[in-house]
Scaffold this active site. Structure first.
Site, PDB file in Angstrom:
ATOM      1  N   ALA A   1      -1.565  -8.076  -4.730  1.00  0.00           N
ATOM      2  CA  ALA A   1      -2.912  -8.413  -5.210  1.00  0.00           C
ATOM      3  C   ALA A   1      -3.887  -7.283  -4.904  1.00  0.00           C
ATOM      4  O   ALA A   1      -5.070  -7.506  -4.658  1.00  0.00           O
ATOM      5  CB  ALA A   1      -3.374  -9.724  -4.578  1.00  0.00           C
ATOM      6  N   GLY A   2      -3.376  -6.056  -4.889  1.00  0.00           N
ATOM      7  CA  GLY A   2      -4.233  -4.888  -4.656  1.00  0.00           C
ATOM      8  C   GLY A   2      -4.936  -4.494  -5.946  1.00  0.00           C
ATOM      9  O   GLY A   2      -5.133  -5.314  -6.852  1.00  0.00           O
TER      10      GLY A   2
ATOM     11  N   HIS B   1       8.391   9.832 -13.783  1.00  0.00           N
ATOM     12  CA  HIS B   1       6.941   9.690 -13.581  1.00  0.00           C
ATOM     13  C   HIS B   1       6.539  10.617 -12.435  1.00  0.00           C
ATOM     14  O   HIS B   1       6.319  10.198 -11.320  1.00  0.00           O
ATOM     15  CB  HIS B   1       6.641   8.231 -13.226  1.00  0.00           C
ATOM     16  CG  HIS B   1       5.175   7.932 -13.104  1.00  0.00           C
ATOM     17  ND1 HIS B   1       4.242   8.331 -14.025  1.00  0.00           N
ATOM     18  CD2 HIS B   1       4.485   7.244 -12.160  1.00  0.00           C
ATOM     19  CE1 HIS B   1       3.047   7.900 -13.649  1.00  0.00           C
ATOM     20  NE2 HIS B   1       3.166   7.238 -12.521  1.00  0.00           N
TER      21      HIS B   1
END
Ligand code: APR
Length: 309
Positions: A10-11, A175
């Protein structure tokens, strides 16, 4: 029927994803975090914007995985940021353990879910999740290429003074520093970019794209990008939930495609209800093909380093 989508972490990235998905109003979102009160507080606030923005306030914050049972889609954003003095291997070890643990819980509670991995280092974390989940490769997908491509497209739009919506382009490979912005398929309203910009300028834009995450992080000083990453996740989720069959650059487990075997690398995929429905094999220039192979080598290095931890 409404979908159930669980967002773990939930950052900055996780909460923004949850908010973007709530606004779609096609799913009930479960936000999970280990910090007591954080997911519950953010979701309470999110639910209370429902009447204003216009969506159902059916979202839940939780500290465990009970509420995640039977999720259709799970998004893993949980992780530790790289702290000062932390080596790449330290970060690998911490996040491998977090992602592996989360994926184990998901395998138990949501065995039919399609899982989108966001935690960095992305390609290695896809492996950590894939190993712990035991799901088919169609249902384990990494988010990176859409974000990197969005950065590339933004810089081109600024350079030419055109709408970003008219810029098509995508970035393949890992990435990281070795990502491959595919210039040969980059165009503005169908016009190849090489007809519009000098090679030298294109190369500068390619480099800025590779450094895109670092540029944001440097300005923020604490934390990293979250608006564009969460928008990229939402685009993937739209394609799955609405069975749009978008062609999007995503990290997928290659099994021979592009001569890459047993590695998660960014490639163009068709995303639909069943997750990755196809890995598209497009023709690349020699330079792009060798760039992709070099990028796959650095993913391999990271995965090997992780295996030794
Ligand atoms: N289970 C659930 N949540 C966890 C766990 C765990 N085991 N471990 C950590 N978390 C949570 C933290 O409590 C924190 O709230 O993950 C959240 C991460 O949030 P932020 O630190 O704000 O990081 P964020 O900017 O959201 O980035 C998350 O996405 O883009 C990548 O590089 C980024 O790996 C990072 C991830």
């Amino acid at each position: 029927m409404r979908q159930k989508i669980t967002v773990v972490g939930a950052g900055q990235v996780g909460a923004t994803c949850a908010q973007r998905l709530a606004e779609r109003d096609y799913a009930d979102v479960v936000l999970v975090d280990i910090v007591e009160g954080l997911p519950q507080g953010k979701v309470l606030d999110m639910n209370q914007s429902g009447p204003i923005v216009g969506y159902e306030p059916n979202h839940t914050g939780a500290g465990d995985y009970e509420e995640a049972s039977g999720s259709d889609i799970v998004i893993i954003t949980s992780g530790s940021p790289r702290k000062p003095g932390m080596s790449r291997d330290d970060l690998l070890e911490v996040n491998k353990s977090i992602v592996g643990d989360v994926a184990g819980q998901i395998a138990e509670k949501a065995p039919d879910a399609t899982v989108i991995v966001v935690t960095n280092p992305l390609d290695a974390m896809c492996h950590a999740a894939y190993d712990a989940l035991g799901f088919p490769r169609q249902r384990v997908i990494g988010m990176a290429g859409i974000l990197d491509s969005a950065r590339f497209r933004t810089f081109i739009a600024w350079e030419l003074g055109v709408s970003a919506r008219d810029v098509t382009g995508f970035v393949l490979g890992g990435h990281g520093d070795t990502m491959v912005p595919v210039v040969s398929y980059t165009s503005v309203a169908g016009v190849p970019i090489r007809q519009l910009l000098e090679d030298e300028r294109i190369e500068e834009i390619v480099q800025r794209t590779r450094d895109g995450g670092a540029e944001v992080g440097k300005l923020l000083q604490t934390g990293s990008a979250f608006y564009a990453p969460s928008a990229a996740v939402a685009e993937m989720v739209d394609s799955i939930v609405l069975d749009q069959k978008r062609i999007l650059p995503c990290a997928a487990l290659c099994q021979g495609e592009y001569d890459i075997d047993g590695l998660f690398v960014g490639v163009p995929v068709r995303l639909g209800h069943d997750g990755i429905e196809e890995i598209l094999q497009i023709e690349l220039t020699d330079e792009e093909r060798s760039g992709l192979s070099h990028s796959a080598d650095s993913v391999r290095e990271l995965v090997d380093a992780m295996a030794k931890l």
